[in-house]
Scaffold this motif. Structure first.
Motif, PDB file in Angstrom:
ATOM      1  N   LYS A 284      41.440  53.361  41.930  1.00 34.57           N
ATOM      2  CA  LYS A 284      40.792  52.079  42.194  1.00 34.57           C
ATOM      3  C   LYS A 284      41.850  50.999  42.360  1.00 34.57           C
ATOM      4  O   LYS A 284      42.942  51.081  41.793  1.00 34.57           O
ATOM      5  N   GLY A 285      41.529  50.000  43.150  1.00 36.98           N
ATOM      6  CA  GLY A 285      42.425  48.869  43.357  1.00 36.98           C
ATOM      7  C   GLY A 285      41.622  47.612  43.623  1.00 36.98           C
ATOM      8  O   GLY A 285      40.427  47.679  43.928  1.00 36.98           O
ATOM      9  N   ILE A 286      42.273  46.481  43.534  1.00 32.31           N
ATOM     10  CA  ILE A 286      41.625  45.182  43.763  1.00 32.31           C
ATOM     11  C   ILE A 286      42.259  44.529  44.981  1.00 32.31           C
ATOM     12  O   ILE A 286      43.495  44.478  45.107  1.00 32.31           O
ATOM     13  N   VAL A 287      41.429  44.054  45.911  1.00 33.39           N
ATOM     14  CA  VAL A 287      41.934  43.380  47.105  1.00 33.39           C
ATOM     15  C   VAL A 287      42.593  42.072  46.681  1.00 33.39           C
ATOM     16  O   VAL A 287      41.927  41.158  46.178  1.00 33.39           O
ATOM     17  N   LYS A 288      43.900  41.972  46.881  1.00 33.82           N
ATOM     18  CA  LYS A 288      44.659  40.794  46.465  1.00 33.82           C
ATOM     19  C   LYS A 288      44.739  39.759  47.571  1.00 33.82           C
ATOM     20  O   LYS A 288      44.668  38.559  47.319  1.00 33.82           O
ATOM     21  N   ASN A 289      44.857  40.240  48.813  1.00 32.44           N
ATOM     22  CA  ASN A 289      44.980  39.309  49.937  1.00 32.44           C
ATOM     23  C   ASN A 289      44.555  40.021  51.215  1.00 32.44           C
ATOM     24  O   ASN A 289      44.580  41.248  51.301  1.00 32.44           O
TER      25      ASN A 289
ATOM     26  N   ARG B 177      35.661  45.204  56.868  1.00 27.83           N
ATOM     27  CA  ARG B 177      35.635  43.882  56.253  1.00 27.83           C
ATOM     28  C   ARG B 177      35.612  44.007  54.736  1.00 27.83           C
ATOM     29  O   ARG B 177      34.795  44.715  54.170  1.00 27.83           O
ATOM     30  N   TYR B 178      36.542  43.338  54.102  1.00 28.73           N
ATOM     31  CA  TYR B 178      36.607  43.321  52.647  1.00 28.73           C
ATOM     32  C   TYR B 178      36.729  41.883  52.181  1.00 28.73           C
ATOM     33  O   TYR B 178      36.950  40.962  52.972  1.00 28.73           O
ATOM     34  N   SER B 179      36.606  41.686  50.879  1.00 32.54           N
ATOM     35  CA  SER B 179      36.708  40.354  50.293  1.00 32.54           C
ATOM     36  C   SER B 179      37.803  40.352  49.234  1.00 32.54           C
ATOM     37  O   SER B 179      37.998  41.335  48.510  1.00 32.54           O
ATOM     38  N   VAL B 180      38.500  39.228  49.153  1.00 35.58           N
ATOM     39  CA  VAL B 180      39.515  39.074  48.115  1.00 35.58           C
ATOM     40  C   VAL B 180      38.845  39.185  46.739  1.00 35.58           C
ATOM     41  O   VAL B 180      37.785  38.602  46.500  1.00 35.58           O
TER      42      VAL B 180
ATOM     43  N   GLU C 244      33.925  53.314  51.316  1.00 32.68           N
ATOM     44  CA  GLU C 244      33.102  52.156  51.657  1.00 32.68           C
ATOM     45  C   GLU C 244      32.457  51.553  50.428  1.00 32.68           C
ATOM     46  O   GLU C 244      32.298  50.350  50.319  1.00 32.68           O
ATOM     47  N   LYS C 245      32.076  52.403  49.474  1.00 31.19           N
ATOM     48  CA  LYS C 245      31.414  51.898  48.279  1.00 31.19           C
ATOM     49  C   LYS C 245      32.137  52.438  47.045  1.00 31.19           C
ATOM     50  O   LYS C 245      32.618  53.576  47.057  1.00 31.19           O
TER      51      LYS C 245
END
Length: 367
Positions: free
Chosen positions: A244-249, A271-274, A365-366
């Motif tokens: 797992k990871g978190i969208v940073k930018n 399409r992803y969100s920060v 995707e999810k």
């Protein structure tokens, strides 16, 4: 291939065995049902054969309705034009190979039935063995007889229930090759039940991953292996390196994914969100182990420093596990050639450098 042979079904179990499956299989197409024990593979096959009837929905074979809950149609197995090959061969022990293959041709004259049976025995490389009874044949030969019997009457559907699992590995590979060569002569859609991923990848045009009676993903072998639809599918396929990871930018070209403090640059795919948490997978082709004797600074993509935790020799390859220094609880597992290990003198506890190729990393995707 004629669309008159296409198989279309939508089935839902009414009983205790879970099943909810919808699929269209084209004429001449081979679809593999893949999943662990209890996933519903054999139940689905038995539904199509008319051996399990506690279901609702429909089964259309071309223009013929084998099952229709709406119109109260439920054809018996003998009324369905299908051929079936079982794991256990299911040959009549008191009949020879020729007589076994002639069984589905009882509506034909004896001369026509015999000639058709001889033709199919020749196609499966059993010419000259027609008079032998099952106990006089090897396991591979018995399975060829079973395949010839399933195909001799030109069925509208061919069902293969783990047909090669009862023979040794060498015979299994030979039978797979022979089935692949026979494909051009089989007009009917074919459904193969297997728990062997290698078998499905080698033979199938599409693979259906089943779990608890649900079709989780239906895809070509390449699409399935490179883009499993979710982590559950990936795990069922035996894949590793799920994180797992978190969208940073996010930029116009890429996203920056925070993997436990290490930033990964990945070409933008969707399409992803920060701040969004993503599940992702390092595919085998995304991992590069750099040569210790040729350190390369500055040209590594998504560099990861790690320590070799485990190396297991598996013939010409070595299974290797590397614990990243920044997240030692999340090991990366992959295979490398044995000669690379020997030439680079790799050893357990050695610190090594990896690269994760961004365009080969798969983002689910999810979550």
């Amino acid at each position: 291939m004629s669309s008159e042979l296409d198989l279309d079904f939508c089935l839902e179990s009414k009983g205790k065995i879970p099943l909810n499956a919808k699929l269209r299989v084209r004429a001449g197409e081979l679809v593999a049902l893949l999943g662990p024990s209890g996933s519903g593979k054999t139940t689905l096959l038995r539904c199509l054969a008319g051996l399990y009837t506690d279901v609702i929905g429909h089964i259309h074979s071309g223009n013929t309705q084998w099952l229709s809950s709406q119109h109260k149609i439920q054809l018996r197995p003998e009324q369905r034009s299908l051929g079936m090959v079982f794991q256990s061969y299911a040959l009549f022990p008191h009949l020879n190979a020729l007589q076994n293959v002639m069984i589905p041709l009882q509506k034909h004259s004896k001369a026509v039935a015999k000639q058709n049976a001889l033709d199919w025995l020749a196609r499966v490389h059993l010419a000259g063995l027609e008079q032998r009874k099952p106990h006089e044949l090897s396991g591979g030969q018995r399975q060829r007889v079973a395949l010839a019997r399933a195909l001799v009457a030109k069925p509208q559907l061919l069902l293969l229930d783990e047909p090669f699992s009862a023979v040794d590995q060498a015979t299994r590979h030979k039978l797979r090759r022979e089935l692949a060569l026979l494909r051009s002569q089989i007009e009917a859609p074919t459904i193969l039940v297997t728990h062997d991923l290698e078998e499905a990848l080698q033979l199938a045009d599409r693979i259906c991953v089943l779990h608890h009676g649900q079709l989780l993903q239906v895809a070509t072998p390449d699409e399935l292996m490179n883009h499993p639809t979710n982590p559950t599918v990936a795990r069922l396929l035996g894949m590793h390196n799920l994180f797992k990871g978190i969208v940073k930018n996010i930029t116009d070209q890429e996203i920056i994914l925070d993997w436990c403090g290490l930033y990964l640059r990945i070409p933008k795919q969707k399409r992803y969100s920060v701040g969004q948490t993503l599940e992702w997978m390092a595919t085998p082709q995304s991992l590069i182990l750099h040569r210790p004797d040729r350190p390369s600074n500055g040209d590594k993509e998504n560099p990861v420093e790690g320590r070799i935790e485990e190396m297991v020799l598996l013939g010409p390859h070595v299974s290797i596990s590397v614990r990243p220094l920044h997240a030692p609880e999340l090991p990366l597992r992959f295979y490398i050639p044995r000669h690379f290990v020997e030439r680079q003198k790799l050893y357990t506890s050695m610190v090594v450098s990896l690269s994760l190729l961004g365009d080969q990393l798969h983002l689910f995707e999810k979550p």
